[in-house]
Enzyme design. Structure first.
Site, mmCIF file in Angstrom:
data_model
loop_
_atom_site.group_PDB
_atom_site.id
_atom_site.type_symbol
_atom_site.label_atom_id
_atom_site.label_comp_id
_atom_site.label_asym_id
_atom_site.label_seq_id
_atom_site.Cartn_x
_atom_site.Cartn_y
_atom_site.Cartn_z
ATOM 1 N N LYS A 127 26.170 -3.333 -0.020
ATOM 2 C CA LYS A 127 27.643 -3.311 0.016
ATOM 3 C C LYS A 127 28.157 -2.594 1.257
ATOM 4 O O LYS A 127 29.350 -2.330 1.385
ATOM 5 C CB LYS A 127 28.177 -2.589 -1.226
ATOM 6 C CG LYS A 127 27.752 -3.186 -2.550
ATOM 7 C CD LYS A 127 28.332 -2.353 -3.690
ATOM 8 C CE LYS A 127 27.406 -2.336 -4.879
ATOM 9 N NZ LYS A 127 27.720 -1.259 -5.819
ATOM 10 N N ARG A 136 11.164 3.694 3.713
ATOM 11 C CA ARG A 136 10.713 2.697 4.710
ATOM 12 C C ARG A 136 11.945 1.901 5.130
ATOM 13 O O ARG A 136 12.710 1.433 4.289
ATOM 14 C CB ARG A 136 9.664 1.763 4.131
ATOM 15 C CG ARG A 136 9.413 0.578 5.081
ATOM 16 C CD ARG A 136 8.207 -0.218 4.748
ATOM 17 N NE ARG A 136 6.990 0.545 4.992
ATOM 18 C CZ ARG A 136 5.768 0.016 4.921
ATOM 19 N NH1 ARG A 136 5.613 -1.253 4.624
ATOM 20 N NH2 ARG A 136 4.706 0.762 5.143
ATOM 21 N N HIS A 172 4.639 5.857 11.587
ATOM 22 C CA HIS A 172 4.148 5.737 10.202
ATOM 23 C C HIS A 172 3.225 6.952 9.988
ATOM 24 O O HIS A 172 2.006 6.813 9.912
ATOM 25 C CB HIS A 172 3.407 4.413 10.030
ATOM 26 C CG HIS A 172 3.216 3.967 8.615
ATOM 27 N ND1 HIS A 172 3.375 4.804 7.517
ATOM 28 C CD2 HIS A 172 2.880 2.748 8.098
ATOM 29 C CE1 HIS A 172 3.131 4.120 6.410
ATOM 30 N NE2 HIS A 172 2.836 2.870 6.735
ATOM 31 N N ARG A 226 0.802 -1.227 0.000
ATOM 32 C CA ARG A 226 0.000 0.000 0.000
ATOM 33 C C ARG A 226 0.832 1.272 0.000
ATOM 34 O O ARG A 226 0.608 2.174 -0.804
ATOM 35 C CB ARG A 226 -0.938 0.033 1.227
ATOM 36 C CG ARG A 226 -2.200 -0.752 1.058
ATOM 37 C CD ARG A 226 -2.590 -1.407 2.368
ATOM 38 N NE ARG A 226 -1.637 -2.444 2.674
ATOM 39 C CZ ARG A 226 -1.731 -3.688 2.207
ATOM 40 N NH1 ARG A 226 -2.771 -4.043 1.534
ATOM 41 N NH2 ARG A 226 -0.789 -4.594 2.469
ATOM 42 N N THR A 227 1.765 1.369 0.923
ATOM 43 C CA THR A 227 2.480 2.640 1.080
ATOM 44 C C THR A 227 3.292 2.941 -0.175
ATOM 45 O O THR A 227 3.221 4.034 -0.732
ATOM 46 C CB THR A 227 3.389 2.586 2.325
ATOM 47 O OG1 THR A 227 2.624 2.070 3.415
ATOM 48 C CG2 THR A 227 3.917 3.961 2.672
HETATM 49 N N1 CP Z 1 -0.395 0.014 5.760
HETATM 50 C C1 CP Z 1 0.825 -0.279 5.265
HETATM 51 O O1 CP Z 1 1.840 0.329 5.645
HETATM 52 O O2 CP Z 1 0.811 -1.253 4.314
HETATM 53 P P1 CP Z 1 2.068 -1.746 3.486
HETATM 54 O O3 CP Z 1 3.011 -2.421 4.449
HETATM 55 O O4 CP Z 1 1.529 -2.683 2.444
HETATM 56 O O5 CP Z 1 2.727 -0.531 2.886
#
Ligand code: CP
Length: 314
Positions: free
Chosen positions: A83, A104, A132, A53-54
């Site tokens: 590396k 991320r 998040h 999603r993100t």
């Molecule tokens: N909600 C969320 O962060 O989903 P993903 O891990 O699929 O990005």
């Protein structure tokens, strides 16, 4: 310069600006002038952890506004991190190629480390069990759209609360709104961490820990379920003790109030049974779609409008 790294940085004015923009984004159509506002801009995605999603909603958001996406498959494996390159050196390099960087990473605090060296906006797409913040914004947007308000809501947060960066960030955001009441429902091994409880207490938010999900289900406007995150456990006995304890199924939905909704940041494993999906109160796929609009809004504000923290505090 506006980074989006920590939900504690938001204020209500900022959230209102993002929501106003997100509503407009719902109406952007291909070929319209609005679909070109980020023409010429480049967004880089550095994802060291899996995501559907993100990552895809950020990439779709950039594409839908006419911008370009620059990314590497599985940054931990295929970028020069493999590396031994540090995150800081990667960010200093990628900022030369892109106008913003979405990160991320598995380590809590990594987005802050990136923002400390970056000259372009850093958008935190999840830093381990830390934060998040863009998920929290889309969660707030979803609550506003589904329930019609953010003030005076009762919310039950369920599941892996110790490792849940989405619930941590959402708690911080909800503390801006008066009358919010939070019920934490978690297996003993993954109870909500004290820093979030203290954060809420300091801001006068009423919170309670409850062990009976059925008791909470009948009280709340929002039931926010989360996955027990196997990847965060070093000890499988603890994981096995936590999993399967709190499941939302059709029987539980009978207790939920008619106006209430079930949310989940997704992905799910088995904590919401699939027969709940057809219930109109199951809001989690609408929630995932709202991520697109909120991220379109954030990218436009950060890049085209060059919104800064100072602008928001005016
Ligand atoms: N909600 C969320 O962060 O989903 P993903 O891990 O699929 O990005």
């Amino acid at each position: 310069l506006k980074h989006v790294v920590d939900s504690g940085d938001f204020n209500r004015a900022a959230v209102d600006v993002v929501f106003k923009e997100a509503l407009k984004m719902e109406k952007v159509r291909p070929g319209s002038p609005e679909s070109r506002v980020l023409e010429g801009y480049i967004m880089s995605t550095l994802f060291y952890e899996p995501s559907t999603r993100t990552r895809l909603s950020f990439e779709s958001a950039m594409s839908r506004l006419g911008g370009t996406v620059l990314s590497t498959e599985s940054a931990g494996e295929y970028s020069s991190a493999a590396k031994g390159e540090t995150l800081e050196d990667t960010v200093r390099t990628v900022e030369g190629y892109a106008d913003c960087i979405v990160i991320r990473h598995s380590q809590e605090g990594s987005a802050k480390r990136a923002a400390a060296v970056a000259s372009v906006p850093i958008l935190n797409a999840g830093d381990g069990p830390g934060q998040h913040p863009t998920q929290a914004l889309l969660d707030l947007y979803t609550i506003q759209r589904e329930i019609g308000r953010l003030e005076n809501i009762k919310i039950g947060m369920v599941g892996d609360l110790a490792n849940g960066r989405t619930v941590r960030s959402l708690c911080m955001c909800l503390s801006m709104y008066p009358g919010v009441e939070v019920f934490f429902v978690a297996p003993d091994v993954v109870r909500m961490r004290d820093d979030v409880k203290d954060y809420l207490t300091k801001r006068g938010v009423k919170w309670t820990e409850v062990s009976d999900l059925r008791e909470v289900a009948g009280l709340v406007d929002v039931l926010y379920q989360t996955r027990i995150q196997r990847e965060r456990f070093t000890d499988m006995d603890s994981y096995n003790a936590a999993r399967g304890k709190y499941i939302i199924d059709k029987e539980l939905m009978k207790i939920l109030q008619p106006h209430a909704v079930v949310m989940h940041p997704l992905p799910r494993v088995d904590e919401i049974t699939t027969d709940v999906d057809s219930d109109p109160r199951a809001a989690y796929f609408r929630q995932a779609r709202n991520g697109l609009y909120v991220r379109m809004a954030l990218l436009k504000l950060c890049l085209a409008d060059k919104m800064t923290a100072d602008d928001l505090n005016k």
